[in-house]
Scaffold this motif. Structure first.
Motif, PDB file in Angstrom:
ATOM      1  N   TYR A  16       0.876  -1.130  -0.422  1.00  0.00           N
ATOM      2  CA  TYR A  16       0.376  -0.157  -0.141  1.00  0.00           C
ATOM      3  C   TYR A  16       0.841   1.111  -0.288  1.00  0.00           C
ATOM      4  O   TYR A  16       0.778   1.402  -0.904  1.00  0.00           O
ATOM      5  CB  TYR A  16      -0.616   0.268   1.176  1.00  0.00           C
ATOM      6  N   LEU A  17       1.737   1.185   1.310  1.00  0.00           N
ATOM      7  CA  LEU A  17       2.624   2.494   1.337  1.00  0.00           C
ATOM      8  C   LEU A  17       3.274   2.451  -0.598  1.00  0.00           C
ATOM      9  O   LEU A  17       3.419   3.674  -0.441  1.00  0.00           O
ATOM     10  CB  LEU A  17       3.968   2.328   2.005  1.00  0.00           C
ATOM     11  N   THR A  18       3.754   1.591  -1.114  1.00  0.00           N
ATOM     12  CA  THR A  18       5.139   1.991  -2.088  1.00  0.00           C
ATOM     13  C   THR A  18       3.681   2.084  -2.994  1.00  0.00           C
ATOM     14  O   THR A  18       3.979   2.767  -4.318  1.00  0.00           O
ATOM     15  CB  THR A  18       5.206   0.348  -2.233  1.00  0.00           C
ATOM     16  N   LYS A  19       2.685   2.156  -2.736  1.00  0.00           N
ATOM     17  CA  LYS A  19       1.990   2.669  -4.292  1.00  0.00           C
ATOM     18  C   LYS A  19       1.374   4.082  -4.158  1.00  0.00           C
ATOM     19  O   LYS A  19       1.914   4.551  -4.933  1.00  0.00           O
ATOM     20  CB  LYS A  19       0.873   1.142  -4.141  1.00  0.00           C
ATOM     21  N   LEU A  20       1.217   4.541  -3.211  1.00  0.00           N
ATOM     22  CA  LEU A  20       1.150   5.420  -2.439  1.00  0.00           C
ATOM     23  C   LEU A  20       2.030   6.530  -3.375  1.00  0.00           C
ATOM     24  O   LEU A  20       2.003   7.291  -3.518  1.00  0.00           O
ATOM     25  CB  LEU A  20       1.186   6.293  -0.971  1.00  0.00           C
ATOM     26  N   TYR A  21       3.865   5.825  -2.806  1.00  0.00           N
ATOM     27  CA  TYR A  21       4.968   6.788  -2.688  1.00  0.00           C
ATOM     28  C   TYR A  21       5.217   6.464  -4.721  1.00  0.00           C
ATOM     29  O   TYR A  21       5.079   8.011  -5.416  1.00  0.00           O
ATOM     30  CB  TYR A  21       5.870   5.887  -2.583  1.00  0.00           C
ATOM     31  N   THR A  22       4.550   5.657  -4.934  1.00  0.00           N
ATOM     32  CA  THR A  22       5.287   5.502  -6.337  1.00  0.00           C
ATOM     33  C   THR A  22       4.051   6.389  -7.367  1.00  0.00           C
ATOM     34  O   THR A  22       4.102   6.805  -8.387  1.00  0.00           O
ATOM     35  CB  THR A  22       5.160   4.194  -7.049  1.00  0.00           C
ATOM     36  N   ASP A  23       2.503   6.007  -6.787  1.00  0.00           N
ATOM     37  CA  ASP A  23       1.975   7.354  -7.834  1.00  0.00           C
ATOM     38  C   ASP A  23       2.121   8.930  -6.988  1.00  0.00           C
ATOM     39  O   ASP A  23       1.765   9.338  -8.422  1.00  0.00           O
ATOM     40  CB  ASP A  23       0.348   6.871  -6.747  1.00  0.00           C
ATOM     41  N   ALA A  24       2.555   8.932  -6.249  1.00  0.00           N
ATOM     42  CA  ALA A  24       3.439  10.690  -5.608  1.00  0.00           C
ATOM     43  C   ALA A  24       3.780  10.581  -7.026  1.00  0.00           C
ATOM     44  O   ALA A  24       4.071  11.914  -7.323  1.00  0.00           O
ATOM     45  CB  ALA A  24       2.989  10.310  -4.330  1.00  0.00           C
ATOM     46  N   TRP A  70      14.715   4.434   1.362  1.00  0.00           N
ATOM     47  CA  TRP A  70      14.070   3.815   2.288  1.00  0.00           C
ATOM     48  C   TRP A  70      13.539   2.219   1.154  1.00  0.00           C
ATOM     49  O   TRP A  70      12.666   1.137   2.194  1.00  0.00           O
ATOM     50  CB  TRP A  70      12.703   4.019   2.335  1.00  0.00           C
ATOM     51  N   ASN A  71      14.284   1.737   0.570  1.00  0.00           N
ATOM     52  CA  ASN A  71      14.066   1.280  -0.659  1.00  0.00           C
ATOM     53  C   ASN A  71      14.080  -0.973  -0.264  1.00  0.00           C
ATOM     54  O   ASN A  71      15.115  -0.737   0.680  1.00  0.00           O
ATOM     55  CB  ASN A  71      14.453   0.818  -1.503  1.00  0.00           C
ATOM     56  N   ASP A  72      13.210  -1.049   0.471  1.00  0.00           N
ATOM     57  CA  ASP A  72      12.946  -2.359   1.004  1.00  0.00           C
ATOM     58  C   ASP A  72      13.678  -3.416   0.021  1.00  0.00           C
ATOM     59  O   ASP A  72      13.949  -4.971   0.208  1.00  0.00           O
ATOM     60  CB  ASP A  72      12.328  -3.063   2.104  1.00  0.00           C
ATOM     61  N   GLY A  73      13.783  -3.467  -1.461  1.00  0.00           N
ATOM     62  CA  GLY A  73      13.783  -4.133  -2.385  1.00  0.00           C
ATOM     63  C   GLY A  73      13.196  -5.003  -2.966  1.00  0.00           C
ATOM     64  O   GLY A  73      13.772  -5.619  -3.386  1.00  0.00           O
ATOM     65  N   ASP A  74      11.453  -4.734  -2.250  1.00  0.00           N
ATOM     66  CA  ASP A  74      10.665  -5.391  -2.542  1.00  0.00           C
ATOM     67  C   ASP A  74      10.432  -4.999  -4.278  1.00  0.00           C
ATOM     68  O   ASP A  74       9.585  -5.661  -5.563  1.00  0.00           O
ATOM     69  CB  ASP A  74       9.932  -5.565  -1.952  1.00  0.00           C
ATOM     70  N   GLY A  75      10.362  -3.724  -5.038  1.00  0.00           N
ATOM     71  CA  GLY A  75      10.385  -2.904  -5.751  1.00  0.00           C
ATOM     72  C   GLY A  75      10.793  -3.917  -7.274  1.00  0.00           C
ATOM     73  O   GLY A  75      11.798  -4.978  -7.397  1.00  0.00           O
ATOM     74  N   LYS A  76       9.862  -3.413  -8.421  1.00  0.00           N
ATOM     75  CA  LYS A  76      10.567  -3.726 -10.106  1.00  0.00           C
ATOM     76  C   LYS A  76      10.806  -3.346 -10.485  1.00  0.00           C
ATOM     77  O   LYS A  76      10.524  -2.205 -10.919  1.00  0.00           O
ATOM     78  CB  LYS A  76       9.313  -5.153 -10.577  1.00  0.00           C
ATOM     79  N   VAL A  80      10.210   1.472  -6.530  1.00  0.00           N
ATOM     80  CA  VAL A  80      11.194   1.302  -4.811  1.00  0.00           C
ATOM     81  C   VAL A  80       9.803   0.171  -4.394  1.00  0.00           C
ATOM     82  O   VAL A  80       8.521   0.808  -4.621  1.00  0.00           O
ATOM     83  CB  VAL A  80      11.406   1.877  -4.014  1.00  0.00           C
ATOM     84  N   GLY A  81       9.909  -0.608  -3.572  1.00  0.00           N
ATOM     85  CA  GLY A  81       9.032  -1.293  -1.931  1.00  0.00           C
ATOM     86  C   GLY A  81       9.733  -0.600  -1.158  1.00  0.00           C
ATOM     87  O   GLY A  81      11.196  -0.804  -0.061  1.00  0.00           O
ATOM     88  N   ILE A  82       8.904  -0.136  -0.379  1.00  0.00           N
ATOM     89  CA  ILE A  82       8.818   0.681   1.475  1.00  0.00           C
ATOM     90  C   ILE A  82       8.205   0.084   2.102  1.00  0.00           C
ATOM     91  O   ILE A  82       8.902   0.560   2.948  1.00  0.00           O
ATOM     92  CB  ILE A  82       9.009   2.145   1.166  1.00  0.00           C
ATOM     93  N   GLY A  90       8.490   1.049  12.149  1.00  0.00           N
ATOM     94  CA  GLY A  90       6.894   1.637  13.032  1.00  0.00           C
ATOM     95  C   GLY A  90       6.971   3.061  12.394  1.00  0.00           C
ATOM     96  O   GLY A  90       5.400   3.659  12.935  1.00  0.00           O
ATOM     97  N   PHE A  91       6.919   3.198  11.591  1.00  0.00           N
ATOM     98  CA  PHE A  91       6.137   4.489  10.492  1.00  0.00           C
ATOM     99  C   PHE A  91       5.373   4.492   9.986  1.00  0.00           C
ATOM    100  O   PHE A  91       4.884   5.289   9.073  1.00  0.00           O
ATOM    101  CB  PHE A  91       7.163   5.523  10.101  1.00  0.00           C
TER     102      PHE A  91
END
Length: 168
Positions: A16-24, A70-76, A80-82, A90-91
């Motif tokens: 969900y956060l990755t999608k919000l970040y990518t969309d923004a 903040w990339n956790d390596g899950d992005g393609k 990025v995946g955050i 905890g954020f």
């Protein structure tokens, strides 16, 4: 049963956060890098307007850099995946709030930029929009404040890691 693996444990909000970040981030490319024809008011010169756009681009670059940090390596690919690293720190709630605010600010900027676009008989005609320096400055301030919050979270994360290392 075992063939299902752990797929039933996948959290639907896991990206969900990755999608919000990518969309923004994508919206920032449209909102900030888009240059509609503007009728610049008497109170601001073209150089001042260019400087204002440069400030938006600087914030866009800070936002992109934050996501990479903040990339956790899950992005393609370029994404990025955050979600993982943000959750681990905890954020999640505050990052979600900031991402929503960034998206809202960029949507408003996009709306201001698109104010000069109109259509006639199915064709897109470009008509000048009056430049509202006050509104641009408000949006820049809000955008900068959101990016500052994200950077503060990064500093808190790094400070927490330093304290953890020192305590071990």
């Amino acid at each position: 049963m075992e063939s299902y693996g752990h797929s039933h444990l996948v959290n639907p909000r896991a990206t969900y956060l990755t999608k919000l970040y990518t969309d923004a981030k994508r919206r920032s490319l449209i909102s900030i890098d888009f240059k509609p024809p503007l009728t610049v008011s008497q109170s601001i010169s073209n150089e001042q307007f260019a400087a204002l756009l440069k400030k938006f681009r600087i914030q866009k670059d800070r936002f992109t850099a934050w996501g990479l940090e903040w990339n956790d390596g899950d992005g393609k690919g370029d994404d990025v995946g955050i979600d993982g690293t943000v959750a681990q720190a905890g954020f999640t709630e505050i990052v979600e709030s900031v991402m929503r605010n960034v998206d809202e600010v960029l949507a408003q900027l996009e709306s201001v930029n698109a104010g000069g676009l109109s259509s006639k008989a199915g064709e897109r005609m470009i008509t000048p929009a009056p430049f509202d320096e006050t509104r641009y400055l408000e949006l820049l301030k809000e955008y900068t404040s959101s990016i500052d919050t994200l950077d503060d979270l990064s500093r808190m994360r790094h400070f927490g890691l330093v304290l953890w290392v020192l305590s071990t």
